[in-house]
Scaffold this motif. Structure first.
Motif, PDB file in Angstrom:
ATOM      1  N   GLY A   1       0.792  -1.086  -0.046  1.00 48.37           N
ATOM      2  CA  GLY A   1       0.088   0.074   0.088  1.00 48.37           C
ATOM      3  C   GLY A   1       0.820   1.296  -0.159  1.00 48.37           C
ATOM      4  O   GLY A   1       0.585   2.338   0.600  1.00 48.37           O
ATOM      5  N   LEU A   2       2.089   1.119  -0.557  1.00 45.86           N
ATOM      6  CA  LEU A   2       3.026   2.435  -0.310  1.00 45.86           C
ATOM      7  C   LEU A   2       2.923   3.171  -1.724  1.00 45.86           C
ATOM      8  O   LEU A   2       2.294   2.653  -2.546  1.00 45.86           O
ATOM      9  N   ASN A   3       3.571   4.123  -1.830  1.00 44.93           N
ATOM     10  CA  ASN A   3       3.532   5.140  -2.787  1.00 44.93           C
ATOM     11  C   ASN A   3       4.866   5.194  -3.707  1.00 44.93           C
ATOM     12  O   ASN A   3       5.906   5.545  -3.115  1.00 44.93           O
ATOM     13  N   LYS A   4       4.631   4.210  -4.864  1.00 52.32           N
ATOM     14  CA  LYS A   4       5.990   4.199  -5.759  1.00 52.32           C
ATOM     15  C   LYS A   4       7.156   3.687  -4.864  1.00 52.32           C
ATOM     16  O   LYS A   4       8.223   4.389  -4.714  1.00 52.32           O
ATOM     17  N   PRO A   5       7.029   2.838  -4.231  1.00 57.25           N
ATOM     18  CA  PRO A   5       8.161   2.429  -3.400  1.00 57.25           C
ATOM     19  C   PRO A   5       9.361   1.888  -4.004  1.00 57.25           C
ATOM     20  O   PRO A   5       9.463   1.612  -5.222  1.00 57.25           O
ATOM     21  N   SER A   6      10.633   1.851  -3.385  1.00 60.61           N
ATOM     22  CA  SER A   6      11.907   1.320  -3.832  1.00 60.61           C
ATOM     23  C   SER A   6      12.038   0.087  -3.072  1.00 60.61           C
ATOM     24  O   SER A   6      11.305  -0.246  -2.063  1.00 60.61           O
TER      25      SER A   6
ATOM     26  N   LEU B   1       3.921  -5.375  -7.381  1.00 63.41           N
ATOM     27  CA  LEU B   1       5.120  -5.512  -7.996  1.00 63.41           C
ATOM     28  C   LEU B   1       5.422  -7.088  -8.300  1.00 63.41           C
ATOM     29  O   LEU B   1       5.000  -8.081  -7.687  1.00 63.41           O
ATOM     30  N   GLN B   2       5.958  -7.373  -9.521  1.00 60.67           N
ATOM     31  CA  GLN B   2       6.446  -8.651 -10.064  1.00 60.67           C
ATOM     32  C   GLN B   2       8.084  -8.680  -9.722  1.00 60.67           C
ATOM     33  O   GLN B   2       8.672  -7.766 -10.398  1.00 60.67           O
ATOM     34  N   VAL B   3       8.501  -9.589  -9.022  1.00 63.36           N
ATOM     35  CA  VAL B   3       9.941  -9.676  -8.830  1.00 63.36           C
ATOM     36  C   VAL B   3      10.451 -10.935  -9.373  1.00 63.36           C
ATOM     37  O   VAL B   3       9.982 -12.085  -9.173  1.00 63.36           O
ATOM     38  N   VAL B   4      11.531 -11.117 -10.380  1.00 60.38           N
ATOM     39  CA  VAL B   4      12.473 -12.133 -10.575  1.00 60.38           C
ATOM     40  C   VAL B   4      13.840 -12.022 -10.167  1.00 60.38           C
ATOM     41  O   VAL B   4      14.353 -11.033 -10.717  1.00 60.38           O
ATOM     42  N   LEU B   5      14.372 -13.126  -9.488  1.00 59.54           N
ATOM     43  CA  LEU B   5      15.769 -12.955  -9.119  1.00 59.54           C
ATOM     44  C   LEU B   5      16.413 -13.170 -10.085  1.00 59.54           C
ATOM     45  O   LEU B   5      16.278 -14.095 -10.821  1.00 59.54           O
TER      46      LEU B   5
ATOM     47  N   SER C   1       6.757   5.525   4.510  1.00 57.38           N
ATOM     48  CA  SER C   1       6.358   4.218   5.324  1.00 57.38           C
ATOM     49  C   SER C   1       7.359   3.000   4.767  1.00 57.38           C
ATOM     50  O   SER C   1       8.005   3.307   3.655  1.00 57.38           O
ATOM     51  N   ALA C   2       7.211   1.920   5.617  1.00 54.80           N
ATOM     52  CA  ALA C   2       8.315   0.713   4.974  1.00 54.80           C
ATOM     53  C   ALA C   2       7.562  -0.803   5.158  1.00 54.80           C
ATOM     54  O   ALA C   2       6.925  -0.653   6.210  1.00 54.80           O
ATOM     55  N   ALA C   3       7.714  -1.669   4.619  1.00 54.00           N
ATOM     56  CA  ALA C   3       7.346  -2.812   4.806  1.00 54.00           C
ATOM     57  C   ALA C   3       8.602  -3.811   4.658  1.00 54.00           C
ATOM     58  O   ALA C   3       9.309  -3.790   3.798  1.00 54.00           O
ATOM     59  N   THR C   4       8.741  -4.683   5.600  1.00 54.60           N
ATOM     60  CA  THR C   4       9.692  -5.819   5.623  1.00 54.60           C
ATOM     61  C   THR C   4       8.987  -7.020   5.036  1.00 54.60           C
ATOM     62  O   THR C   4       7.805  -7.367   5.614  1.00 54.60           O
ATOM     63  N   PHE C   5       9.853  -7.806   4.593  1.00 56.83           N
ATOM     64  CA  PHE C   5       9.271  -9.559   4.447  1.00 56.83           C
ATOM     65  C   PHE C   5      10.217 -10.256   4.110  1.00 56.83           C
ATOM     66  O   PHE C   5      11.537 -10.043   4.003  1.00 56.83           O
TER      67      PHE C   5
ATOM     68  N   VAL D   1      15.244 -15.071   1.282  1.00 59.19           N
ATOM     69  CA  VAL D   1      15.527 -13.605   0.851  1.00 59.19           C
ATOM     70  C   VAL D   1      14.579 -12.856   1.699  1.00 59.19           C
ATOM     71  O   VAL D   1      13.536 -12.835   2.127  1.00 59.19           O
ATOM     72  N   PHE D   2      15.440 -11.671   2.357  1.00 58.41           N
ATOM     73  CA  PHE D   2      14.918 -10.698   2.806  1.00 58.41           C
ATOM     74  C   PHE D   2      14.508  -9.390   2.211  1.00 58.41           C
ATOM     75  O   PHE D   2      15.393  -9.031   1.310  1.00 58.41           O
ATOM     76  N   GLY D   3      13.389  -8.611   2.295  1.00 63.35           N
ATOM     77  CA  GLY D   3      13.420  -7.470   1.509  1.00 63.35           C
ATOM     78  C   GLY D   3      12.740  -6.276   2.304  1.00 63.35           C
ATOM     79  O   GLY D   3      12.103  -6.479   3.257  1.00 63.35           O
ATOM     80  N   VAL D   4      12.939  -5.063   1.793  1.00 59.23           N
ATOM     81  CA  VAL D   4      12.471  -3.837   2.162  1.00 59.23           C
ATOM     82  C   VAL D   4      11.822  -2.968   1.266  1.00 59.23           C
ATOM     83  O   VAL D   4      12.458  -2.731   0.176  1.00 59.23           O
ATOM     84  N   LEU D   5      10.638  -2.851   1.389  1.00 59.76           N
ATOM     85  CA  LEU D   5       9.894  -1.665   0.705  1.00 59.76           C
ATOM     86  C   LEU D   5       9.786  -0.506   1.383  1.00 59.76           C
ATOM     87  O   LEU D   5       9.305  -0.458   2.413  1.00 59.76           O
ATOM     88  N   GLN D   6       9.814   0.774   0.889  1.00 58.58           N
ATOM     89  CA  GLN D   6       9.884   1.945   1.492  1.00 58.58           C
ATOM     90  C   GLN D   6       9.673   3.047   0.501  1.00 58.58           C
ATOM     91  O   GLN D   6      10.297   3.210  -0.586  1.00 58.58           O
ATOM     92  N   ASP D   7       8.828   4.057   0.882  1.00 57.63           N
ATOM     93  CA  ASP D   7       8.631   5.331   0.020  1.00 57.63           C
ATOM     94  C   ASP D   7       8.874   6.532   0.476  1.00 57.63           C
ATOM     95  O   ASP D   7       8.519   7.771   0.328  1.00 57.63           O
ATOM     96  N   GLY D   8       9.671   6.380   1.600  1.00 53.59           N
ATOM     97  CA  GLY D   8      10.245   7.928   2.487  1.00 53.59           C
ATOM     98  C   GLY D   8       9.273   8.067   3.535  1.00 53.59           C
ATOM     99  O   GLY D   8       9.442   8.804   4.459  1.00 53.59           O
TER     100      GLY D   8
END
Length: 607
Positions: free
Chosen positions: A548-553, A576-580, A597-601, A588-595
């Motif tokens: 639910g983030l805004n254009k996250p990295s 997002l579609q991700v292909v390693l 908010s942040a989501a980890t998984f 694999v650990f991931g971080v999504l953030q938009d400045g």
């Protein structure tokens, strides 16, 4: 889990991924009908200037006849007859030779005035004007041609628009495409050298500049200053501008006044006299040498050009200071220098500080170079008759082997910059993967150089290159050359080849090594939010992330805290579609953030 990952995942609520201080600018590609950089929501602003032809079927493509035009560039009357040649009509090309890299769909055609226009190419139709209608364009069928077949003198055709499908209902309030604005958002500044048609510019007076009311912005006088100002204000980017080499004093003063009045006062202006006046291939070099001779400067023509570069730079700086104030922090006064020869650069800086050429003793803020790499590789391959045998991997290896020479240029110029107490900037830079004449016409060599430019190794090579500039030389703003462009025998200059080419190695390098975020703390915490990952486990290294983030990295790590490379595609605003990349399995650990908010998984990869 590594200590780094514990910190990242356990403390995300108090840890912000802060921007690394690596100031980056971008050189925009020239506004032409064959550019894959789709700038305006109205494609007709990027059309080619009129081709005049006889008003009959089967006539030659271009008659070469001059016809009278309105102030906005539209013909006064079609067919036009001068009483000597047969009656004449006009055509304009749009979206030409883009290899399908522009959107198909329903375009909006708007034409004011009385007459008749015809479309052909990727769409077909004949329309009585005035008209406001939708037409279907198939981008796979080449470009679009608009012909004015009839335009009445009492109410001539004018104000033609050809609106991209996404903007048919919003173009009135949006000058620039969203895709273009999204591309430039990560850069600090924009250099407008090619927008302004700086090299070999014919412009001398303020009245010769391009106007925003003209039907196209592809004229030899460049894009209107008003559009440059509007883009910087819209995107909130500093403007790096190039003053035409023949521009008179009134032109410079009028430009300074326009920028002072219209450009957002929070934005800086990088001031540069022309472009590469030291470079003998451009008209500005001979011009500067000749004017230097007229002024009584001694030495060879090239030496006089260096002296006039210093003199005219000082004139421009002084004129702008008279408008903005001598202590204005908005002006960044740049003296252009030659990356491949720090001795010449030292000479130019010395002339700039000499009262003979700078009698007002106006101060410079920076000197700028273009530290390209790999420029000799193409010719070396051709001269050694290696075109048929050399591999792409070997070409890339040689490009990488050229880096130490470029690094030495950077360091040598930092010494010169420090000597004169100015910043060191790059007005252009990047890979220079192109041959020169006559090897530029070797098609087999061109194909291999293009393949090398597309090689994934260019990503790590660009990272090494940029890290040296920022971290070892410790230089300042780097303006990459250039934004978008299809490769050809004339070079592979674009950071991307076309607007949606987000997986281009050079562009990925910018994302990873220039725009990348590094761990740090700040007073305002990120708000932790949830993200859903599926399938989990993944059996082929691909998965989707709903958020639910805004254009996250997105950043991905293995259990040791090392970055993992992946291709990422936006399915929609919240998925997002991700292909390693690679074949490794594990967690694999991931971080999504938009400045904000942040989501980890974490996701399990089972191969």
């Amino acid at each position: 889990m590594s200590k780094f990952l514990c910190l990242l995942f356990c403390c995300v609520c108090t840890t912000l991924l802060a921007q690394t201080p690596k100031p980056a600018g971008i050189n925009l590609s020239g506004v032409v009908d064959w550019s894959t950089e789709l700038v305006f929501t109205d494609a007709f602003k990027q059309s080619r200037e009129w081709t005049v032809h006889e008003a009959r079927d089967g006539a030659p493509w271009d008659s070469g006849v001059s016809i009278p035009l309105q102030a906005n560039g539209f013909p006064l009357q079609i067919p036009y007859s001068n009483g000597v040649q047969p009656p004449q009509a006009v055509r304009a090309l749009m979206l030409w030779d883009l290899q399908g890299h522009y959107p198909g769909g329903r375009y909006r055609l708007i034409v004011q005035g009385s007459g008749q226009v015809r479309l052909w190419g990727a769409t077909f139709g004949t329309f009585q004007c005035p008209v406001d209608t939708l037409v279907t364009v198939n981008a796979n069928n080449g470009g679009v041609v608009l012909e004015i077949e009839r335009s009445l003198a009492i109410n001539p055709i004018r104000d033609v628009k050809f609106i991209f499908p996404q903007y048919v209902n919003s173009f009135q309030n949006q000058t620039f495409t969203t895709e273009f604005l999204n591309f430039i958002k990560d850069f600090q500044s924009i250099r407008f050298m090619d927008w302004l048609r700086t090299n070999d510019s014919p412009v001398k007076t303020w009245s010769e500049r391009s106007l925003p009311s003209h039907y196209t912005q592809t004229k030899n006088s460049g894009v209107a200053w008003e559009y440059i100002i509007e883009l910087c204000n819209t995107a909130q980017k500093d403007a790096w501008i190039n003053i035409p080499h023949q521009a008179n004093d009134d032109y410079i003063q009028q430009l300074a006044k326009l920028l002072k009045e219209k450009l957002n006062p929070n934005l800086k202006i990088y001031l540069e006299y022309s472009n590469e006046v030291w470079n003998g291939q451009f008209a500005q070099h001979a011009y500067a040498g000749n004017v230097g001779q007229t002024l009584g400067y001694s030495g060879e023509p090239w030496g006089r050009a260096w002296k006039y570069t210093a003199k005219r730079s000082a004139d421009i700086f002084y004129s702008f200071e008279n408008v903005f104030g001598s202590n204005s922090t908005r002006l960044v006064k740049v003296v252009p220098c030659w990356a491949g020869n720090d001795w010449v650069s030292n000479e130019i800086m010395g002339y700039f500080n000499d009262p003979l050429y700078n009698p007002k003793q106006v101060k410079a803020d920076a000197m700028a170079i273009a530290p390209y790499f790999g420029g000799a590789v193409g010719d070396q391959i051709g001269r050694n008759n290696e075109v048929g045998s050399i591999s792409i991997a070997e070409i890339v290896r040689r490009i990488r082997a050229s880096l130490p020479e470029t690094f030495a240029w950077m360091d040598a110029h930092k010494i010169v910059a420090d000597r004169y107490k100015v910043k060191l900037l790059a007005y252009e830079g990047g890979s220079h993967i192109v041959a020169t004449w006559p090897l530029v016409d070797n098609n087999a060599l061109t194909e291999k150089l293009i393949a090398a430019n597309r090689d994934p190794e260019l990503q790590s090579l660009y990272c090494e290159y940029t890290q040296y500039w920022y971290n070892t030389t410790k230089a300042d703003l780097f303006s990459f050359f250039s934004s978008h462009g299809l490769p050809s025998k004339w070079g592979s200059w674009g950071m991307k080849e076309y607007m949606s080419h987000t997986q281009a190695p050079k562009y990925k390098a910018l994302q990873e090594c220039v725009f990348a975020k590094t761990t740090g703390t700040r007073d305002q915490p990120l708000e932790p939010v949830a993200a859903q990952v599926f399938p989990n486990p993944s059996y082929d290294g691909s998965f989707r992330i709903q958020h639910g983030l805004n254009k996250p990295s997105l950043a991905l790590y293995d259990v040791l805290g090392r970055r993992i490379q992946a291709s990422v595609r936006e399915i929609n605003a919240q998925e997002l579609q991700v292909v390693l990349q690679g074949t490794a399995g594990g967690v694999v650990f991931g971080v999504l953030q938009d400045g904000r908010s942040a989501a980890t998984f974490k996701v399990v990869i089972e191969r």
